[in-house]
Enzyme design. Structure first.
Site, short mmCIF file in Angstrom:
data_model
loop_
_atom_site.label_atom_id
_atom_site.label_comp_id
_atom_site.label_asym_id
_atom_site.label_seq_id
_atom_site.Cartn_x
_atom_site.Cartn_y
_atom_site.Cartn_z
N GLN A 102 0.85 -1.20 0.00
CA GLN A 102 0.00 0.00 0.00
C GLN A 102 0.88 1.25 0.00
O GLN A 102 0.39 2.36 -0.10
CB GLN A 102 -0.87 0.02 1.26
CG GLN A 102 -1.83 -1.14 1.35
CD GLN A 102 -2.36 -1.30 2.77
OE1 GLN A 102 -3.35 -0.69 3.14
NE2 GLN A 102 -1.70 -2.11 3.57
N ASN A 103 2.18 1.03 0.16
CA ASN A 103 3.09 2.17 0.25
C ASN A 103 3.36 2.78 -1.12
O ASN A 103 3.40 2.08 -2.12
CB ASN A 103 4.41 1.73 0.90
CG ASN A 103 4.19 1.23 2.31
OD1 ASN A 103 3.13 1.47 2.88
ND2 ASN A 103 5.17 0.55 2.87
N VAL A 104 3.56 4.08 -1.10
CA VAL A 104 3.77 4.81 -2.36
C VAL A 104 5.22 5.29 -2.47
O VAL A 104 5.54 6.06 -3.34
CB VAL A 104 2.79 6.01 -2.46
CG1 VAL A 104 1.34 5.53 -2.53
CG2 VAL A 104 2.95 6.98 -1.28
N HIS A 120 -1.57 1.54 -4.20
CA HIS A 120 -1.95 2.96 -4.03
C HIS A 120 -1.09 3.90 -4.86
O HIS A 120 -1.04 5.09 -4.58
CB HIS A 120 -1.91 3.34 -2.54
CG HIS A 120 -2.96 2.65 -1.72
ND1 HIS A 120 -2.96 2.61 -0.34
CD2 HIS A 120 -4.07 1.95 -2.11
CE1 HIS A 120 -4.01 1.92 0.09
NE2 HIS A 120 -4.69 1.51 -0.95
N CYS A 154 1.26 21.57 -16.30
CA CYS A 154 1.87 20.89 -17.45
C CYS A 154 2.06 21.91 -18.57
O CYS A 154 1.49 23.00 -18.53
CB CYS A 154 0.90 19.79 -17.87
SG CYS A 154 1.36 18.89 -19.35
N THR A 194 0.80 -3.01 8.56
CA THR A 194 -0.43 -2.31 8.13
C THR A 194 -1.50 -2.44 9.20
O THR A 194 -1.62 -3.50 9.82
CB THR A 194 -0.96 -2.86 6.77
OG1 THR A 194 -2.21 -2.20 6.48
CG2 THR A 194 -1.16 -4.36 6.75
N SER A 195 -2.25 -1.36 9.38
CA SER A 195 -3.34 -1.40 10.36
C SER A 195 -4.54 -2.14 9.80
O SER A 195 -5.51 -2.38 10.52
CB SER A 195 -3.74 0.02 10.77
OG SER A 195 -4.20 0.74 9.64
N ASN A 219 3.53 -6.89 13.45
CA ASN A 219 3.10 -5.53 13.79
C ASN A 219 3.29 -5.35 15.31
O ASN A 219 2.93 -6.25 16.07
CB ASN A 219 1.61 -5.35 13.43
CG ASN A 219 1.21 -3.90 13.32
OD1 ASN A 219 1.46 -3.12 14.22
ND2 ASN A 219 0.58 -3.55 12.22
N PRO A 220 3.82 -4.21 15.75
CA PRO A 220 3.97 -4.03 17.20
C PRO A 220 2.63 -3.83 17.90
O PRO A 220 2.53 -3.99 19.12
CB PRO A 220 4.84 -2.78 17.32
CG PRO A 220 4.75 -2.08 16.01
CD PRO A 220 4.42 -3.12 14.98
#
Ligand code: OAD
Length: 260
Positions: A102-104, A120, A154, A194-195, A219-220
């Site tokens: 999901q990271n960009v 994403h 642009c 991830t949550s 996950n912590p």
């Protein structure tokens, strides 16, 4: 410290031919990139609808563009952490491996992972909403820096936006299709950092499990899927993932020695 050796997780990883991994912002937290939720999360200070929607971009282009520019600068200065590198190694050790993120931020690719399924989008890429022309990070930066009102245009006059998925927008069709296929065919599915609160990404671990996959969470903190996972590792991905990989490599090399 090989606390995981011979652990159920390592056995599952060793026996699996098909592994799928879903990553979220937590994987990049140890690279200094803020997560979205939690105490220091971006969404505790800002509203997603004010910053991460097309409406927000259209109505407040300068503010939204500046925020994305600021995030790009943080990412540009950051580096992949041991968690990213461990996932690259896991890919090399696995016959059929899918990394869904999901990271960009593109840090998985910078760590060497290939065929990353970006659900994403990618914040370093930009495009014109009018003519669809693509702008690399460097090209965009050039336009942005020479533009005093911080509204990037642009050459055709259209607004330039980041290539990320905003709330209310569709995920890239090909990516979500590949992600579902990977989840369904996986024998082990890892949900890392991830949550699991944002659909459809958050549906993937459930689909994997419903289709017989062994579901592991790293996950912590507790998440929306913690109650359905087969195994949970409460810790940082930059600690746990390298331990997985080290133990896995050790077991695999012991097995090879035995066969000889
Ligand atoms: P969140 O910020 O919602 O969750 C980050 C998760 O990472 C939390 O569960 C943390 O406990 C965990 N975490 C923090 N540090 C960690 C570490 N070092 N190792 C492992 N886990 C750690 O981020 P996401 O779940 O990725 O979407 O958020 C999903 C989507 O919501 C994002 O892609 C973004 C956001 O709105 C869009 O912008 C469309």
């Amino acid at each position: 410290m090989n606390i995981l050796k011979n652990d159920e997780a390592i056995q599952q990883l060793k026996n699996a031919k098909r592994i799928a991994v879903l990553t979220g912002a937590g994987v990049s937290a140890e690279s200094g990139i803020p997560t979205f939720r939690g105490e220091e999360g971006l969404w505790t200070k800002l509203s997603p609808h004010e910053m991460a929607s097309f409406e927000a971009f259209y109505n407040n282009t300068a503010i939204v563009s500046e925020w994305y520019h600021h995030r790009r600068e943080i990412i540009d200065k950051s580096n992949p952490n041991p968690g990213h590198y461990a996932l690259k190694e896991l890919q090399d050790l696995t016959e059929d491996f899918s990394l869904i993120t999901q990271n960009v931020d593109g840090l998985h690719q910078r760590a060497g992972s290939t065929d990353v399924i970006e659900l994403h989008g990618n914040i370093m890429e930009n495009y014109c909403i009018n003519c669809n022309r693509q702008f690399s990070h460097e090209e965009f930066d050039e336009i942005y820096r020479h533009n005093s009102n911080h509204i990037p245009h642009c050459f055709c006059g259209g607004l330039i936006r980041p290539n990320v998925v905003w709330f209310g927008e569709q995920l890239p069709e090909e990516s979500i299709k590949k992600a579902y296929q990977a989840a369904i065919r996986s024998e082990v599915f890892l949900s890392v950092g991830t949550s699991a609160q944002v659909a459809p990404a958050s549906d993937l671990p459930r689909h994997a499990k419903q289709n017989g996959s062994y579901l592991i969470e790293i996950n912590p903190n507790q998440t929306a899927i913690s109650d359905i996972v087969s195994l949970r590792f409460e810790g940082l991905s930059g600690d746990i993932l390298p331990m997985f990989v080290e133990d896995l490599k050790e077991i695999l090399s012991n097995n090879q020695q035995t066969v000889r």
